[in-house]
Write a protein that holds these residues in place. Structure first.
Motif, PDB file in Angstrom:
ATOM      1  N   HIS A 122      -8.225  -1.876   7.938  1.00 41.26           N
ATOM      2  CA  HIS A 122      -7.254  -1.736   9.027  1.00 41.26           C
ATOM      3  C   HIS A 122      -5.818  -1.677   8.495  1.00 41.26           C
ATOM      4  O   HIS A 122      -4.989  -0.929   9.025  1.00 41.26           O
ATOM      5  CB  HIS A 122      -7.433  -2.850  10.061  1.00 41.26           C
ATOM      6  N   GLN A 123      -5.514  -2.410   7.423  1.00 41.18           N
ATOM      7  CA  GLN A 123      -4.184  -2.323   6.809  1.00 41.18           C
ATOM      8  C   GLN A 123      -3.963  -0.931   6.211  1.00 41.18           C
ATOM      9  O   GLN A 123      -2.892  -0.352   6.342  1.00 41.18           O
ATOM     10  CB  GLN A 123      -4.009  -3.404   5.732  1.00 41.18           C
TER      11      GLN A 123
ATOM     12  N   ILE B 260      -5.346   1.841   7.241  1.00 41.46           N
ATOM     13  CA  ILE B 260      -5.146   2.767   8.361  1.00 41.46           C
ATOM     14  C   ILE B 260      -3.714   2.668   8.865  1.00 41.46           C
ATOM     15  O   ILE B 260      -3.063   3.685   9.122  1.00 41.46           O
ATOM     16  CB  ILE B 260      -6.158   2.478   9.496  1.00 41.46           C
ATOM     17  N   GLN B 261      -3.209   1.451   8.988  1.00 44.32           N
ATOM     18  CA  GLN B 261      -1.821   1.250   9.429  1.00 44.32           C
ATOM     19  C   GLN B 261      -0.855   1.939   8.472  1.00 44.32           C
ATOM     20  O   GLN B 261       0.082   2.618   8.893  1.00 44.32           O
ATOM     21  CB  GLN B 261      -1.512  -0.247   9.520  1.00 44.32           C
ATOM     22  N   ASN B 262      -1.091   1.790   7.174  1.00 43.16           N
ATOM     23  CA  ASN B 262      -0.247   2.442   6.169  1.00 43.16           C
ATOM     24  C   ASN B 262      -0.325   3.956   6.284  1.00 43.16           C
ATOM     25  O   ASN B 262       0.676   4.657   6.162  1.00 43.16           O
ATOM     26  CB  ASN B 262      -0.657   2.012   4.764  1.00 43.16           C
ATOM     27  N   GLU B 263      -1.533   4.462   6.528  1.00 46.78           N
ATOM     28  CA  GLU B 263      -1.735   5.914   6.656  1.00 46.78           C
ATOM     29  C   GLU B 263      -0.982   6.461   7.872  1.00 46.78           C
ATOM     30  O   GLU B 263      -0.383   7.524   7.812  1.00 46.78           O
ATOM     31  CB  GLU B 263      -3.239   6.205   6.769  1.00 46.78           C
ATOM     32  N   ILE B 264      -1.010   5.717   8.968  1.00 41.51           N
ATOM     33  CA  ILE B 264      -0.331   6.155  10.195  1.00 41.51           C
ATOM     34  C   ILE B 264       1.179   6.144  10.016  1.00 41.51           C
ATOM     35  O   ILE B 264       1.871   7.081  10.424  1.00 41.51           O
ATOM     36  CB  ILE B 264      -0.746   5.259  11.385  1.00 41.51           C
ATOM     37  N   THR B 265       1.719   5.109   9.378  1.00 42.32           N
ATOM     38  CA  THR B 265       3.175   4.957   9.309  1.00 42.32           C
ATOM     39  C   THR B 265       3.837   5.733   8.175  1.00 42.32           C
ATOM     40  O   THR B 265       5.040   5.969   8.230  1.00 42.32           O
ATOM     41  CB  THR B 265       3.569   3.470   9.186  1.00 42.32           C
TER      42      THR B 265
END
Length: 194
Positions: free
Chosen positions: A87-88, A90-95
């Motif tokens: 999940h971290q 994914i968050q990095n990928e999105i931002t």
């Protein structure tokens, strides 16, 4: 006192394409535990009965004799640590696409069009991104218009492979948009000078 994680978990995760997301696959990639064991994971989404969307990490499985069997089964503690790392990631990928670095086109060199090329190379560009100079970006004329390729090499086994590329589609697009805009601007300036 903060507890140290029991494992070192690296999650290399990519967001799925829109069509895959519509089929419930939100992301996919690989997880490495303690730099010793790597396995594939997928992040699936589903809608609960109350309408709430949720996601969960799935591990490799295979179907054998009509039954599904788990190939990777982390214990509860490791499963929670992997889920947190995924999940971290994914968050990095999105931002990471929110604040793209500046792309500076240093040079665009027009090339004579060769008749033996099925897709003519019109020019070669050099850009600077994050303090890195990247040379050999080609500008080509396709059936649907101009497009770019990052510097490539050719291998008999694998075909053409990028030597350097943006890690996200948006970063690649930012480079190509800037290169094509510079190329087209140079063409208009040359036309106006006549």
């Amino acid at each position: 006192m903060e507890m140290k994680e029991r494992w070192q978990i690296e999650a290399d995760i990519y967001l799925a394409e829109k069509q895959e997301q519509e089929n419930g696959v939100w992301a996919y990639g690989k997880v490495t535990v303690d730099q010793l064991l790597t396995f594939q994971v997928r992040v699936l989404t589903c809608t609960k009965e109350n309408g709430e969307k949720t996601s969960f990490v799935t591990y490799p499985r295979r179907q054998r004799n009509g039954k599904w069997e788990d190939l990777v089964r982390p214990d509860k503690e490791l499963r929670e640590a992997v889920t947190k790392a995924v999940h971290q990631a994914i968050q990095n990928e999105i931002t990471k696409d929110l604040h793209l670095p500046e792309v500076t086109v240093l040079r665009v060199t027009k090339l004579p069009v060769r008749k033996d090329q099925t897709v003519p190379i019109l020019a070669v560009a050099t850009v600077e991104i994050l303090g890195i100079t990247v040379s050999g970006i080609t500008i080509k004329q396709g059936r649907d218009g101009l497009f770019c390729n990052m510097p490539q090499y050719y291998s008999e086994k694998k075909g053409y492979r990028d030597v350097v590329h943006g890690t996200t589609k948006r970063m690649q697009e930012a480079v190509f948009e800037k290169v094509l805009a510079t190329y087209e601007m140079a063409g208009k300036e040359k036309e106006n000078a006549k």
